[in-house]
Each structure stands twice: as structure tokens, then as C-alpha cells.
Motif scaffolding. Structure first.
Motif, PDB file in Angstrom:
ATOM      1  N   GLY A 277      61.187  74.699  92.244  1.00 15.55           N
ATOM      2  CA  GLY A 277      62.357  75.516  92.481  1.00 15.55           C
ATOM      3  C   GLY A 277      62.476  76.625  91.454  1.00 15.55           C
ATOM      4  O   GLY A 277      61.529  76.915  90.718  1.00 15.55           O
ATOM      5  N   GLN A 278      63.644  77.265  91.403  1.00 19.19           N
ATOM      6  CA  GLN A 278      63.884  78.354  90.463  1.00 19.19           C
ATOM      7  C   GLN A 278      64.788  77.876  89.348  1.00 19.19           C
ATOM      8  O   GLN A 278      65.859  77.322  89.593  1.00 19.19           O
ATOM      9  CB  GLN A 278      64.510  79.560  91.157  1.00 19.19           C
ATOM     10  N   GLY A 279      64.361  78.056  88.115  1.00 19.20           N
ATOM     11  CA  GLY A 279      65.120  77.612  86.953  1.00 19.20           C
ATOM     12  C   GLY A 279      64.234  77.646  85.733  1.00 19.20           C
ATOM     13  O   GLY A 279      63.285  78.419  85.653  1.00 19.20           O
ATOM     14  N   SER A 280      64.536  76.793  84.763  1.00 20.61           N
ATOM     15  CA  SER A 280      63.702  76.737  83.565  1.00 20.61           C
ATOM     16  C   SER A 280      63.683  75.325  83.011  1.00 20.61           C
ATOM     17  O   SER A 280      64.560  74.515  83.280  1.00 20.61           O
ATOM     18  CB  SER A 280      64.200  77.727  82.499  1.00 20.61           C
ATOM     19  N   ALA A 281      62.632  75.039  82.256  1.00 22.66           N
ATOM     20  CA  ALA A 281      62.438  73.727  81.652  1.00 22.66           C
ATOM     21  C   ALA A 281      61.943  73.920  80.226  1.00 22.66           C
ATOM     22  O   ALA A 281      61.383  74.970  79.883  1.00 22.66           O
ATOM     23  CB  ALA A 281      61.438  72.899  82.455  1.00 22.66           C
ATOM     24  N   VAL A 282      62.146  72.902  79.398  1.00 24.07           N
ATOM     25  CA  VAL A 282      61.745  72.966  77.994  1.00 24.07           C
ATOM     26  C   VAL A 282      60.761  71.842  77.710  1.00 24.07           C
ATOM     27  O   VAL A 282      61.046  70.670  77.977  1.00 24.07           O
ATOM     28  CB  VAL A 282      62.960  72.855  77.048  1.00 24.07           C
ATOM     29  N   LEU A 283      59.605  72.200  77.166  1.00 21.45           N
ATOM     30  CA  LEU A 283      58.568  71.242  76.809  1.00 21.45           C
ATOM     31  C   LEU A 283      58.674  70.862  75.339  1.00 21.45           C
ATOM     32  O   LEU A 283      59.163  71.633  74.517  1.00 21.45           O
ATOM     33  CB  LEU A 283      57.184  71.846  77.065  1.00 21.45           C
ATOM     34  N   LEU A 284      58.177  69.655  75.015  1.00 20.63           N
ATOM     35  CA  LEU A 284      58.106  69.172  73.633  1.00 20.63           C
ATOM     36  C   LEU A 284      56.650  68.950  73.246  1.00 20.63           C
ATOM     37  O   LEU A 284      55.843  68.504  74.072  1.00 20.63           O
ATOM     38  CB  LEU A 284      58.847  67.839  73.482  1.00 20.63           C
ATOM     39  N   GLY A 285      56.300  69.230  71.992  1.00 21.53           N
ATOM     40  CA  GLY A 285      54.937  68.996  71.558  1.00 21.53           C
ATOM     41  C   GLY A 285      54.818  68.906  70.056  1.00 21.53           C
ATOM     42  O   GLY A 285      55.658  69.423  69.312  1.00 21.53           O
ATOM     43  N   HIS A 286      53.747  68.245  69.608  1.00 21.79           N
ATOM     44  CA  HIS A 286      53.432  68.170  68.181  1.00 21.79           C
ATOM     45  C   HIS A 286      52.590  69.383  67.789  1.00 21.79           C
ATOM     46  O   HIS A 286      51.586  69.689  68.430  1.00 21.79           O
ATOM     47  CB  HIS A 286      52.618  66.902  67.878  1.00 21.79           C
ATOM     48  N   GLY A 287      53.007  70.081  66.752  1.00 22.25           N
ATOM     49  CA  GLY A 287      52.176  71.124  66.161  1.00 22.25           C
ATOM     50  C   GLY A 287      52.054  72.401  66.946  1.00 22.25           C
ATOM     51  O   GLY A 287      51.168  73.207  66.681  1.00 22.25           O
ATOM     52  N   GLY A 288      52.913  72.625  67.927  1.00 23.67           N
ATOM     53  CA  GLY A 288      52.858  73.849  68.702  1.00 23.67           C
ATOM     54  C   GLY A 288      52.076  73.694  69.992  1.00 23.67           C
ATOM     55  O   GLY A 288      51.511  72.639  70.284  1.00 23.67           O
TER      56      GLY A 288
ATOM     57  N   ALA B  34      69.568  71.893  86.116  1.00 20.73           N
ATOM     58  CA  ALA B  34      69.813  70.851  87.115  1.00 20.73           C
ATOM     59  C   ALA B  34      69.467  71.288  88.530  1.00 20.73           C
ATOM     60  O   ALA B  34      69.307  70.432  89.415  1.00 20.73           O
ATOM     61  CB  ALA B  34      71.271  70.407  87.041  1.00 20.73           C
ATOM     62  N   GLN B  35      69.341  72.589  88.783  1.00 22.94           N
ATOM     63  CA  GLN B  35      69.038  73.064  90.125  1.00 22.94           C
ATOM     64  C   GLN B  35      67.589  72.796  90.537  1.00 22.94           C
ATOM     65  O   GLN B  35      67.243  72.872  91.717  1.00 22.94           O
ATOM     66  CB  GLN B  35      69.325  74.568  90.226  1.00 22.94           C
ATOM     67  N   LEU B  36      66.728  72.483  89.586  1.00 16.71           N
ATOM     68  CA  LEU B  36      65.336  72.195  89.910  1.00 16.71           C
ATOM     69  C   LEU B  36      65.225  70.847  90.620  1.00 16.71           C
ATOM     70  O   LEU B  36      65.923  69.894  90.274  1.00 16.71           O
ATOM     71  CB  LEU B  36      64.482  72.175  88.645  1.00 16.71           C
ATOM     72  N   GLN B  37      64.332  70.775  91.613  1.00 18.54           N
ATOM     73  CA  GLN B  37      64.088  69.512  92.307  1.00 18.54           C
ATOM     74  C   GLN B  37      63.088  68.694  91.487  1.00 18.54           C
ATOM     75  O   GLN B  37      62.098  69.223  90.995  1.00 18.54           O
ATOM     76  CB  GLN B  37      63.529  69.756  93.704  1.00 18.54           C
ATOM     77  N   SER B  38      63.345  67.395  91.365  1.00 18.51           N
ATOM     78  CA  SER B  38      62.526  66.532  90.522  1.00 18.51           C
ATOM     79  C   SER B  38      61.961  65.370  91.326  1.00 18.51           C
ATOM     80  O   SER B  38      62.633  64.795  92.178  1.00 18.51           O
ATOM     81  CB  SER B  38      63.368  65.993  89.361  1.00 18.51           C
ATOM     82  N   SER B  39      60.700  65.030  91.060  1.00 22.52           N
ATOM     83  CA  SER B  39      60.073  63.858  91.666  1.00 22.52           C
ATOM     84  C   SER B  39      59.072  63.287  90.675  1.00 22.52           C
ATOM     85  O   SER B  39      58.847  63.854  89.604  1.00 22.52           O
ATOM     86  CB  SER B  39      59.384  64.222  92.982  1.00 22.52           C
ATOM     87  N   ILE B  40      58.455  62.163  91.024  1.00 16.38           N
ATOM     88  CA  ILE B  40      57.504  61.493  90.141  1.00 16.38           C
ATOM     89  C   ILE B  40      56.165  61.393  90.849  1.00 16.38           C
ATOM     90  O   ILE B  40      56.095  60.969  92.001  1.00 16.38           O
ATOM     91  CB  ILE B  40      58.002  60.087  89.752  1.00 16.38           C
ATOM     92  N   VAL B  41      55.090  61.807  90.173  1.00  9.08           N
ATOM     93  CA  VAL B  41      53.749  61.763  90.755  1.00  9.08           C
ATOM     94  C   VAL B  41      52.783  61.180  89.739  1.00  9.08           C
ATOM     95  O   VAL B  41      53.096  61.053  88.550  1.00  9.08           O
ATOM     96  CB  VAL B  41      53.272  63.169  91.191  1.00  9.08           C
ATOM     97  N   SER B  42      51.587  60.831  90.205  1.00  9.70           N
ATOM     98  CA  SER B  42      50.536  60.343  89.322  1.00  9.70           C
ATOM     99  C   SER B  42      49.814  61.520  88.700  1.00  9.70           C
ATOM    100  O   SER B  42      49.310  62.389  89.408  1.00  9.70           O
ATOM    101  CB  SER B  42      49.535  59.484  90.104  1.00  9.70           C
ATOM    102  N   VAL B  43      49.752  61.573  87.373  1.00 13.49           N
ATOM    103  CA  VAL B  43      49.086  62.675  86.698  1.00 13.49           C
ATOM    104  C   VAL B  43      47.591  62.647  86.941  1.00 13.49           C
ATOM    105  O   VAL B  43      46.908  63.665  86.871  1.00 13.49           O
ATOM    106  CB  VAL B  43      49.374  62.648  85.184  1.00 13.49           C
ATOM    107  N   ALA B  44      47.039  61.491  87.243  1.00 12.79           N
ATOM    108  CA  ALA B  44      45.586  61.364  87.380  1.00 12.79           C
ATOM    109  C   ALA B  44      45.052  61.974  88.658  1.00 12.79           C
ATOM    110  O   ALA B  44      43.861  62.202  88.791  1.00 12.79           O
ATOM    111  CB  ALA B  44      45.189  59.901  87.322  1.00 12.79           C
ATOM    112  N   SER B  45      45.933  62.245  89.624  1.00 18.42           N
ATOM    113  CA  SER B  45      45.418  62.787  90.881  1.00 18.42           C
ATOM    114  C   SER B  45      46.399  63.764  91.509  1.00 18.42           C
ATOM    115  O   SER B  45      46.498  63.873  92.716  1.00 18.42           O
ATOM    116  CB  SER B  45      45.157  61.651  91.869  1.00 18.42           C
ATOM    117  N   SER B  46      47.173  64.485  90.677  1.00 15.77           N
ATOM    118  CA  SER B  46      48.200  65.361  91.216  1.00 15.77           C
ATOM    119  C   SER B  46      47.607  66.700  91.596  1.00 15.77           C
ATOM    120  O   SER B  46      46.658  67.177  90.992  1.00 15.77           O
ATOM    121  CB  SER B  46      49.323  65.568  90.185  1.00 15.77           C
TER     122      SER B  46
END
Length: 234
Positions: A156-167, A109-121
Motif C-alpha cells: 500500500g501507500q505509506g511508510s515504514a521504519v527498519l531497525l538494524g545494527h551498525g547501519g 496504519a494504512q498499510l496492509q500487513s500479512s505474514i509470509v515465509s522469507v525462504a520462498s517469498s
């Protein structure tokens, strides 16, 4: 911080992490005194006073983000989702992680979060240079490709967990040529990585006599791009 239990489950001490934000339904089980409450999605409501186009972009942003829950208290929580593969990213101060909304399982929760466009980030700027119209162009491209229109940016400093199909495959960005990714296989970018969605469709493709991917995500800069071993959407 998050620890891998196996390829599909992670665990974390919520008290030591200072709270955890995770997509609804991701909690598998916990021990200790832990509370869960709905967590407001950031960013989607910040454009309410900027006119019709801004409100439309805000609705698009809200639609691209999963409902989340905030876990607080003292205890250990195990997370996983739909039997998908998980991958922990440990973030350093000053680092930026941009991840497809549907492919983010959880983050401290300590990480700062925002929303951006993936097409031009872009690293550090979050694609803001393109402004609202750039975000809307990215949204239109996302509709055409079936890829996400917007992406979650964590810093920021912390950790996040990604999800994916097949590794996951980790691709180093920083060579002479860009790393070119199928938008539907893209999971996340870590570091000073700029992404741009480009058309690869030629005239022959348009008339049905060619082959290949119509849209490609070009990644340049310095960092890592995470790709799942599938084009399947989550």
C-alpha cells in the motif's frame, strides 16, 4: 509520514498518518493528544481451522512477530528502540516491503500487513505458491540458520521504519546475477524481489574441512534489499 530525527530516532504526526503501528516499547515521547492500545498481530490466527500443520505454522508465525501498539489521535510521536539504527522506507502504491519481524520498528496504519515465509517469498505473491509445506520448509531452514522463519509483508501507500545494527546498506536487485545475502544480515526487501534460502554447504563443509556460510539468501527480480552491517540478531 516518518521523518528521521537522527540515525536512531524517527518522528511522525500521528493524525496526519491516520495512525501508527509500532513495536511495544518503541515510543520515546510524544506531544499532543495521542492514545495507545494493543494491536493484534495479523495472520497468525487465520489458519486455525486448517488442521494440525496449519496450526503449528500459525504458532510459528505468532512467535516470529513482536507485540505491537497502535497510536491514534492528534500529536507527534518520537520512536526508537535499544539505540539501534533506523531507516525510513517511503512506499508507493503497488509496492511491497518484506521485513524481518524483529527488524520492523513501526509503520503507518494504512498499510496492509500479512505474514509470509522469507525462504520462498516473491513479489506480489508473498510466497503463497509454496503453500503450507513450503512455509514449513522455510521455518525449518530458519531454525537451522538462526534467521527468522517468517517475515512481515507490507503493501500500500505509506511508510515504514527498519531497525538494524551498525547501519544499513541498500543493494540494488535486477542485474544478471542474484544478490546473495547472509540470512542473519538480511533486514528487508522492497519492490518485486523474490527471495529463496539455499544451502551452500558442500561435502567438505559437512565433514569439517571447509569454510563458508552454510545457508544463503538469494534475491532476484527488481528492487532493493536492505542489509544491516552485522550478523547480530535483534
Amino acid at each position: 509520514m516518518f521523518e528521521q530525527v537522527n540515525g536512531k530516532v524517527v518522528k511522525i504526526n500521528v493524525g496526519h498518518a491516520g495512525g501508527v503501528v509500532a513495536r511495544t516499547g518503541a515510543m520515546l515521547f510524544y506531544t499532543g493528544d495521542v492514545s495507545f492500545a494493543p494491536h493484534q498481530v495479523p495472520g497468525a490466527s487465520q489458519m486455525g481451522g486448517m488442521g494440525g500443520l496449519a496450526r503449528m505454522a500459525g504458532r510459528m508465525m505468532a512467535g516470529e512477530h513482536e507485540a505491537t501498539m497502535l497510536a491514534t489521535g492528534m500529536g507527534e510521536v518520537h520512536y526508537g528502540f535499544a539505540g539501534l539504527e533506523t531507516h525510513v522506507v517511503h512506499m508507493q502504491p503497488g509496492a511491497v516491503l518484506r521485513v524481518e519481524a524483529s527488524r520492523l520498528l513501526a509503520n503507518t496504519a494504512q498499510l496492509q500487513s500479512s505474514i509470509v515465509s522469507v525462504a520462498s517469498s516473491g513479489g506480489g505473491q508473498g510466497g503463497r505458491g509454496g503453500g503450507l509445506m513450503g512455509a514449513l520448509r522455510g521455518a525449518a531452514a530458519g531454525v537451522l540458520t538462526g534467521a527468522g522463519m517468517f517475515t512481515t509483508q507490507l503493501s500500500g501507500q505509506g511508510s515504514a521504519v527498519l531497525l538494524g545494527h551498525g547501519g544499513f546498506i541498500e543493494l540494488q536487485v535486477g542485474g544478471q546475477y542474484p544478490v546473495v545475502v547472509d540470512p542473519q544480515a538480511f533486514v528487508a526487501a522492497y519492490g518485486n524481489v523474490q527471495t529463496e534460502l539455499k544451502s551452500a554447504m558442500s561435502w567438505r563443509d559437512a565433514v569439517g574441512k571447509g569454510s563458508g556460510e552454510a545457508m544463503q539468501l538469494h534475491c532476484i527480480g527488481q528492487g532493493v534489499v536492505y542489509v544491516q552491517a552485522s550478523e547480530e540478531k535483534l
